[in-house]
Design an enzyme around this catalytic site. Structure first.
Site, short mmCIF file in Angstrom:
data_model
loop_
_atom_site.label_atom_id
_atom_site.label_comp_id
_atom_site.label_asym_id
_atom_site.label_seq_id
_atom_site.Cartn_x
_atom_site.Cartn_y
_atom_site.Cartn_z
N HIS A 24 37.28 10.03 3.47
CA HIS A 24 38.63 10.28 2.94
C HIS A 24 39.39 11.21 3.86
O HIS A 24 39.87 12.26 3.43
CB HIS A 24 38.59 10.97 1.57
CG HIS A 24 38.37 10.07 0.41
ND1 HIS A 24 38.04 10.54 -0.83
CD2 HIS A 24 38.45 8.74 0.28
CE1 HIS A 24 37.92 9.53 -1.67
NE2 HIS A 24 38.16 8.43 -1.01
N HIS A 80 37.19 -2.65 -6.83
CA HIS A 80 38.04 -1.55 -6.34
C HIS A 80 38.46 -1.88 -4.91
O HIS A 80 37.64 -2.34 -4.11
CB HIS A 80 37.21 -0.26 -6.38
CG HIS A 80 37.87 0.98 -5.89
ND1 HIS A 80 39.23 1.21 -6.02
CD2 HIS A 80 37.36 2.08 -5.27
CE1 HIS A 80 39.50 2.40 -5.51
NE2 HIS A 80 38.39 2.94 -5.04
N GLU A 82 39.78 0.22 -2.53
CA GLU A 82 39.80 1.23 -1.46
C GLU A 82 39.02 0.67 -0.26
O GLU A 82 38.00 -0.01 -0.43
CB GLU A 82 39.23 2.56 -1.96
CG GLU A 82 39.57 3.69 -1.01
CD GLU A 82 39.39 5.09 -1.58
OE1 GLU A 82 38.90 5.23 -2.72
OE2 GLU A 82 39.73 6.05 -0.86
N ASP A 84 36.83 1.47 1.79
CA ASP A 84 35.37 1.59 1.96
C ASP A 84 34.64 0.47 1.22
O ASP A 84 33.46 0.20 1.47
CB ASP A 84 34.83 2.97 1.54
CG ASP A 84 35.31 3.43 0.19
OD1 ASP A 84 36.40 3.02 -0.25
OD2 ASP A 84 34.59 4.21 -0.46
N HIS A 146 38.72 5.57 -9.87
CA HIS A 146 39.66 6.64 -9.67
C HIS A 146 40.98 6.18 -9.05
O HIS A 146 41.81 7.02 -8.69
CB HIS A 146 39.03 7.74 -8.80
CG HIS A 146 38.82 7.32 -7.37
ND1 HIS A 146 39.30 8.05 -6.30
CD2 HIS A 146 38.23 6.25 -6.83
CE1 HIS A 146 38.98 7.44 -5.17
NE2 HIS A 146 38.33 6.37 -5.47
N ASP A 165 32.88 3.15 -7.92
CA ASP A 165 32.80 4.56 -7.50
C ASP A 165 32.17 5.47 -8.57
O ASP A 165 31.56 6.49 -8.23
CB ASP A 165 34.21 5.09 -7.18
CG ASP A 165 34.63 4.77 -5.76
OD1 ASP A 165 33.76 4.57 -4.90
OD2 ASP A 165 35.84 4.73 -5.51
N TYR A 193 30.17 14.59 -5.67
CA TYR A 193 31.00 13.39 -5.69
C TYR A 193 32.01 13.47 -6.84
O TYR A 193 33.22 13.23 -6.67
CB TYR A 193 30.09 12.18 -5.87
CG TYR A 193 30.78 10.85 -5.71
CD1 TYR A 193 30.77 10.18 -4.49
CD2 TYR A 193 31.43 10.27 -6.78
CE1 TYR A 193 31.42 8.97 -4.35
CE2 TYR A 193 32.07 9.05 -6.65
CZ TYR A 193 32.06 8.40 -5.44
OH TYR A 193 32.70 7.21 -5.31
N HIS A 226 28.26 3.55 -4.18
CA HIS A 226 27.77 4.51 -3.18
C HIS A 226 26.45 5.09 -3.67
O HIS A 226 26.34 5.50 -4.83
CB HIS A 226 28.74 5.69 -3.01
CG HIS A 226 30.08 5.33 -2.47
ND1 HIS A 226 30.28 4.87 -1.18
CD2 HIS A 226 31.31 5.38 -3.03
CE1 HIS A 226 31.57 4.66 -0.98
NE2 HIS A 226 32.22 4.94 -2.09
FE1 FEO Z 1 37.45 4.85 -4.14
FE2 FEO Z 1 34.40 4.55 -2.66
O1 FEO Z 1 36.24 4.33 -2.85
#
Ligand code: FEO
Length: 396
Positions: A24, A80, A82, A84, A146, A165, A193, A226
Site C-alpha cells: 500500500h 475484491h 484492489e 493485489d 475494506h 482481505d 493487518y 493473504h
Molecule cells: Fe484490499 Fe489485499 O487488498
C-alpha cells in the site's frame, strides 16, 4: 509456491511475495512478506476465486496448470478489485475465453476503470448464489471491508468462507494452514493487518459480521486472500475481530514521541514511569526507530495515547507529524490522550498535536506539558505526575 489441495477438489493456487516490505505504498511495512491467495474449485464446472498481483500472473497460471487447463475455467469470482488481487485478471481472462465473471457492481466498475476489461460480468447482490455442480457458491456483499466493492463467497458443501482481505495476515510462507506456523506470530500479523487496514471500518465490520452470523453458515475453513487459511483457530480469530471491531481496549498506554536533543525523550520516559507506577502498562515508542505498522497494532487495543514532539520551525517534528496524519485516518474511538514536548522559544508542537488529538476524536483528558530547552527537575516531576494522573483516568 505450487498448487496445494485445501480440501476435496479445492486448491490453493496463489503466490508468495517473499521480499515485499512496503505494501500500500508506504502505509504498511510487511516485515514477513506477503502472499496473494487465489483458489481453484474443481466441480462439474471449474471456478477460480480471485487472482493475484500482476507481477505474479505467470506463477498463478503455472499453478492453475498443475490442476487444469485455463480454458476449462468457466467462472472467475472477483471478491475484491484492489490490484493485489485483480492485477493478474486481464492476463487470466484472455486465457479463459469461456469464463463468466461474478462480483459486485462496484467490482465491475472498478475492473473497467483499472484495466478496461471486466469479461462477461454478472453483478451479484447479497445472498445471490451460483450452482457449480455438487457445490453452490453464495455471495455476500461486504462493502467497506475494506473497499466499496468487497465481497465474501461461501460454499456450504465444503463449509468454506472465502473472505478475501478479512481475516488476512501478511505472512509469507509455503505453509497453508494456521496450525502449521507459529501461532503467536500468526496472531501478531493478523492483529497488525486489522489495525493497519481495517481499524477505521470497525462499526461496519461489527454490523456485517452480525449479518453473516444470522446466515448460520457452518464454517470449517476460512480462506483469506493473504496469509494462512484458518482451520484450527476459527473461533479465536472471529472473536478477535468482534473484539477489535467493537473498539474494545485494555488498560495500556502508547507513549509516542520524536525528539531533537533528548529533552522530549527525557519527558517521555518520566511520563512512562508515572503511568507504570499506578500499575498500568505503558510502552515507549521513539517514532524514528519503530515501525509505525507495529505501533498501530499496539495502539489498536490501547486505551491511552500520549504524543510528544520537540518544536522545530513552529511545528512538531516531521516523522511524528507523518505518523499523526496516518493515526487520524484510523479513526480511533473511545480513547484518551494528552500531549507534551520541549521547545526553545515558541513551542507550537504541543498545540498542533492537541489539534490532531481533537481531529481524531480522541478525548484530551488533561493539560499538556511543555518544557523550555531541557526539562528541569521540577518539570520532570510534573511529567511523572501527569503520567500518574493519566494512569488513574485510564483505570477509572
Ligand atoms: Fe484490499 Fe489485499 O487488498
Amino acid at each position: 509456491m505450487a498448487a496445494h489441495l485445501v480440501k476435496e477438489s479445492v486448491y490453493s493456487v496463489g503466490c508468495v511475495d517473499w521480499n515485499v516490505r512496503n505494501f500500500h505504498g508506504s502505509t504498511y511495512i510487511t516485515d514477513r512478506g506477503v502472499t496473494y491467495n487465489s483458489y481453484l474449485i474443481v466441480d462439474d464446472k471449474i471456478t477460480l476465486i480471485d487472482t493475484v498481483h500482476k507481477g505474479f500472473a505467470k506463477e498463478l497460471i503455472e499453478n492453475i496448470k498443475q490442476i487444469t487447463e485455463l480454458s476449462k475455467i468457466e467462472v472467475i469470482v472477483i471478491n475484491h478489485i484492489e490490484p493485489d488481487h485483480s492485477g493478474a485478471f486481464p492476463e487470466i481472462i484472455k486465457l479463459c475465453p469461456n469464463a463468466k465473471v461474478y462480483g459486485t457492481e462496484k467490482s465491475r466498475q472498478g475492473l473497467l476503470k483499472y484495466y478496461g476489461v471486466c469479461g462477461d460480468f454478472t453483478a451479484v447482490k447479497f445472498g445471490q448464489s451460483l450452482n457449480r455442480g455438487k457445490r453452490t457458491l453464495e455471495f455476500i456483499e461486504v462493502p467497506m471491508i475494506h473497499w466499496p466493492d468487497s465481497m465474501f463467497t461461501y460454499c456450504a458443501y465444503d463449509k468454506i468462507l472465502f473472505s478475501n482481505d478479512a481475516f488476512g495476515q501478511h505472512y509469507a510462507t509455503n505453509k497453508i494452514f494456521d496450525d502449521e506456523v507459529d501461532y503467536c506470530a500468526l496472531i501478531e500479523e493478523a492483529k497488525k493487518y486489522y489495525a493497519n487496514i481495517l481499524w477505521p471500518f470497525g462499526r461496519l465490520i461489527s454490523v456485517k459480521l452480525e449479518a453473516v452470523k444470522k446466515l448460520n453458515f457452518d464454517i470449517e475453513l476460512i480462506l483469506p486472500s493473504h496469509g494462512l487459511i484458518w482451520r484450527s483457530h476459527i473461533t479465536d480469530i472471529l472473536n478477535k475481530y468482534l473484539f477489535w471491531a467493537a473498539n474494545s481496549v485494555e488498560n495500556k498506554v502508547a507513549v509516542v514521541y520524536e525528539t531533537m536533543w533528548n529533552s522530549t525523550e527525557e519527558m517521555a520516559k518520566k511520563i512512562v514511569e508515572g503511568i507504570t507506577s499506578e500499575g498500568v502498562e505503558a510502552f515507549l515508542f521513539d517514532i524514528t526507530k519503530c515501525s509505525r505498522t507495529d505501533l498501530a497494532a499496539y495502539m489498536l487495543d490501547a486505551k491511552g495515547f500520549v504524543f510528544g514532539s520537540s518544536t522545530h520551525d513552529n511545528d512538531m517534528l516531521p516523522v511524528i507529524a507523518g505518523f499523526l496524519h496516518f493515526f487520524k485516518g484510523l479513526k480511533p474511538k473511545g480513547r484518551k490522550a494528552f500531549a507534551f514536548g520541549s521547545y526553545g522559544w515558541s513551542g507550537e508542537a504541543v498545540k498542533n498535536i492537541e489539534a490532531v488529538i481533537a481531529e481524531a476524536g480522541v478525548e484530551k483528558t488533561q493539560e499538556s506539558i511543555k518544557a523550555v530547552y531541557a526539562p528541569s527537575d521540577e518539570e520532570l516531576k510534573k511529567c511523572y505526575e501527569a503520567g500518574k494522573a493519566f494512569a488513574l483516568s485510564i483505570k477509572g
